[in-house]
Design an enzyme around this catalytic site. Structure first.
Site, PDB file in Angstrom:
ATOM      1  N   GLY A  47       0.833  -1.197   0.000  1.00 21.20           N
ATOM      2  CA  GLY A  47       0.000   0.000   0.000  1.00 21.20           C
ATOM      3  C   GLY A  47       0.863   1.240   0.000  1.00 21.20           C
ATOM      4  O   GLY A  47       2.069   1.173   0.268  1.00 21.20           O
ATOM      5  N   GLN A  95       2.767  10.162   1.810  1.00 20.32           N
ATOM      6  CA  GLN A  95       4.107   9.565   1.739  1.00 20.32           C
ATOM      7  C   GLN A  95       4.914  10.068   0.541  1.00 20.32           C
ATOM      8  O   GLN A  95       6.131   9.871   0.503  1.00 20.32           O
ATOM      9  CB  GLN A  95       4.014   8.044   1.704  1.00 20.32           C
ATOM     10  CG  GLN A  95       3.476   7.445   3.028  1.00 20.32           C
ATOM     11  CD  GLN A  95       3.427   5.958   2.991  1.00 20.32           C
ATOM     12  OE1 GLN A  95       2.433   5.378   2.535  1.00 20.32           O
ATOM     13  NE2 GLN A  95       4.475   5.299   3.423  1.00 20.32           N
ATOM     14  N   CYS A 119       7.121   0.215   7.381  1.00 23.93           N
ATOM     15  CA  CYS A 119       6.554   1.348   6.653  1.00 23.93           C
ATOM     16  C   CYS A 119       7.596   1.854   5.658  1.00 23.93           C
ATOM     17  O   CYS A 119       8.785   1.928   5.986  1.00 23.93           O
ATOM     18  CB  CYS A 119       6.188   2.463   7.627  1.00 23.93           C
ATOM     19  SG  CYS A 119       5.466   3.919   6.853  1.00 23.93           S
ATOM     20  N   LEU A 120       7.161   2.172   4.450  1.00 19.28           N
ATOM     21  CA  LEU A 120       8.098   2.659   3.433  1.00 19.28           C
ATOM     22  C   LEU A 120       8.660   4.031   3.805  1.00 19.28           C
ATOM     23  O   LEU A 120       9.678   4.448   3.253  1.00 19.28           O
ATOM     24  CB  LEU A 120       7.403   2.723   2.073  1.00 19.28           C
ATOM     25  CG  LEU A 120       6.913   1.382   1.525  1.00 19.28           C
ATOM     26  CD1 LEU A 120       6.182   1.564   0.220  1.00 19.28           C
ATOM     27  CD2 LEU A 120       8.042   0.374   1.399  1.00 19.28           C
ATOM     28  N   HIS A 139      -3.527   0.741   7.934  1.00 21.97           N
ATOM     29  CA  HIS A 139      -2.193   1.359   7.924  1.00 21.97           C
ATOM     30  C   HIS A 139      -2.195   2.584   7.008  1.00 21.97           C
ATOM     31  O   HIS A 139      -1.680   3.640   7.370  1.00 21.97           O
ATOM     32  CB  HIS A 139      -1.145   0.330   7.459  1.00 21.97           C
ATOM     33  CG  HIS A 139       0.259   0.860   7.420  1.00 21.97           C
ATOM     34  ND1 HIS A 139       1.261   0.451   8.265  1.00 21.97           N
ATOM     35  CD2 HIS A 139       0.830   1.782   6.603  1.00 21.97           C
ATOM     36  CE1 HIS A 139       2.376   1.105   7.980  1.00 21.97           C
ATOM     37  NE2 HIS A 139       2.156   1.910   6.980  1.00 21.97           N
ATOM     38  N   GLU A 140      -2.816   2.431   5.818  1.00 20.53           N
ATOM     39  CA  GLU A 140      -2.823   3.551   4.855  1.00 20.53           C
ATOM     40  C   GLU A 140      -3.725   4.694   5.304  1.00 20.53           C
ATOM     41  O   GLU A 140      -3.354   5.863   5.177  1.00 20.53           O
ATOM     42  CB  GLU A 140      -3.240   3.063   3.465  1.00 20.53           C
ATOM     43  CG  GLU A 140      -2.344   1.980   2.866  1.00 20.53           C
ATOM     44  CD  GLU A 140      -0.863   2.278   2.963  1.00 20.53           C
ATOM     45  OE1 GLU A 140      -0.077   1.332   3.080  1.00 20.53           O
ATOM     46  OE2 GLU A 140      -0.482   3.476   2.970  1.00 20.53           O
ATOM     47  N   HIS A 183      -2.102   6.920   7.702  1.00 22.84           N
ATOM     48  CA  HIS A 183      -1.214   7.920   7.093  1.00 22.84           C
ATOM     49  C   HIS A 183      -1.965   9.209   6.748  1.00 22.84           C
ATOM     50  O   HIS A 183      -1.397  10.296   6.794  1.00 22.84           O
ATOM     51  CB  HIS A 183      -0.542   7.376   5.824  1.00 22.84           C
ATOM     52  CG  HIS A 183       0.699   6.563   6.075  1.00 22.84           C
ATOM     53  ND1 HIS A 183       1.780   7.018   6.792  1.00 22.84           N
ATOM     54  CD2 HIS A 183       1.022   5.308   5.687  1.00 22.84           C
ATOM     55  CE1 HIS A 183       2.714   6.073   6.843  1.00 22.84           C
ATOM     56  NE2 HIS A 183       2.280   5.030   6.181  1.00 22.84           N
TER      57      HIS A 183
HETATM   58  O1  LIG Z   1       4.407   2.378   4.272  1.00 23.52           O
HETATM   59  C1  LIG Z   1       3.361   1.994   3.753  1.00 23.52           C
HETATM   60  O2  LIG Z   1       2.308   2.575   3.912  1.00 23.52           O
HETATM   61  C2  LIG Z   1       3.394   0.700   3.009  1.00 23.52           C
HETATM   62  C3  LIG Z   1       3.474  -0.457   3.947  1.00 23.52           C
HETATM   63  C4  LIG Z   1       2.057  -0.813   4.293  1.00 23.52           C
HETATM   64  C5  LIG Z   1       1.840  -1.860   5.339  1.00 23.52           C
HETATM   65  C6  LIG Z   1       2.735  -2.078   6.368  1.00 23.52           C
HETATM   66  C7  LIG Z   1       2.455  -3.058   7.333  1.00 23.52           C
HETATM   67  C8  LIG Z   1       1.291  -3.793   7.272  1.00 23.52           C
HETATM   68  C9  LIG Z   1       0.403  -3.580   6.234  1.00 23.52           C
HETATM   69  C10 LIG Z   1       0.686  -2.614   5.286  1.00 23.52           C
HETATM   70  C11 LIG Z   1       4.338  -1.487   3.228  1.00 23.52           C
HETATM   71  O3  LIG Z   1       3.539  -2.313   2.498  1.00 23.52           O
HETATM   72  S1  LIG Z   1       5.465  -2.259   4.248  1.00 23.52           S
HETATM   73  C12 LIG Z   1       5.916  -3.702   3.493  1.00 23.52           C
HETATM   74  C13 LIG Z   1       4.976  -4.846   3.696  1.00 23.52           C
HETATM   75  C14 LIG Z   1       4.861  -5.784   2.717  1.00 23.52           C
HETATM   76  C15 LIG Z   1       4.013  -6.869   2.897  1.00 23.52           C
HETATM   77  C16 LIG Z   1       3.289  -7.034   4.067  1.00 23.52           C
HETATM   78  C17 LIG Z   1       3.414  -6.096   5.057  1.00 23.52           C
HETATM   79  C18 LIG Z   1       4.266  -4.995   4.884  1.00 23.52           C
HETATM   80 NI    NI Z   2       3.416   3.269   6.038  1.00 20.30          NI
END
Ligand SMILES: O=C(O)C[C@@H](Cc1ccccc1)[C@H](O)SCc1ccccc1
Ligand code: NI
Length: 183
Positions: A60, A65, A110-111, A153-154, A157
């Site tokens: 996501g 971001q 989180c990215l 999570h999104e 943000h």
């Molecule tokens: O930073 C973001 O918003 C993207 C995150 C979203 C996310 C983090 C944790 C749990 C659910 C969503 C990235 O997708 S982090 C990488 C990731 C990849 C697969 C599963 C969980 C997290």
């Molecule tokens: Ni995030």
């Protein structure tokens, strides 16, 4: 296309702002931004593209971001049965949720956070989300499992909330009452 250099990191003030509602019908600029968010998430899951452009895999991404303080998110994720949940939404809103909680057993990342922050992140186990898609149509989605966690999570943000804000600082791996562990 969005690459990692376009993603702002913790400490940037935009990540702590309440993002503004997108004026509807969406402008071409806002539609393009939302399409780019979805393009990044899909690219980040493609082995060749992610390697070529050094993209961190994600399921996501939210507009804040990339330093756009507007209420837009893209989620592209499969649930435990392999069902794909792929949504690019304007003004998403959690309209109802379960009392039961859930959390990723491996914790969250989180990215926009270039460090590990260990701990359980309590979320609603099931949520119903409403939003407006790129065709201008209202969508209502019932979610559980990893898709539910990703949407929460999104949407966090958009409200200036980071995943680690939910972690119990005294006991990060504290058992969460009435919660399902995922993964
Ligand atoms: O930073 C973001 O918003 C993207 C995150 C979203 C996310 C983090 C944790 C749990 C659910 C969503 C990235 O997708 S982090 C990488 C990731 C990849 C697969 C599963 C969980 C997290
Ligand atoms: Ni995030």
């Amino acid at each position: 296309m969005i690459t990692m250099k376009d993603i702002i990191r913790e400490g940037h003030s935009t990540l702590r702002e309440i993002a503004k509602e997108v004026t509807l019908p969406a402008s071409d600029e806002d539609k393009n931004t939302l399409k780019q968010l979805m393009e990044f998430v899909i690219n980040s899951q493609d082995p060749e593209i992610s390697k070529k452009y050094n993209l961190r895999p994600g399921i996501g991404l939210a507009a804040p971001q990339i330093n756009v303080s507007k209420r837009m998110i893209a989620v592209h994720v499969q649930d435990e049965n392999g069902k794909l949940f792929s949504y690019a939404l304007f003004n998403p809103k959690i309209v109802s949720h379960s009392v039961e909680k859930s959390y990723l057993a491996s914790g969250e990342g989180c990215l926009s956070v270039d460090r590990d922050v260990p701990g359980f992140v309590p979320r609603h186990a099931r949520v119903t989300v409403k939003g407006i898609n790129l065709d201008g149509k209202e969508v209502k989605i019932r979610l559980k499992g990893l898709p539910a966690i990703a949407f929460q999570h999104e949407i966090d943000h958009l409200n200036g909330i980071m995943f680690y804000d939910h972690i119990d600082k005294k006991n990060p791996f504290q058992t969460i009452e009435n919660a399902i562990a995922i993964g």
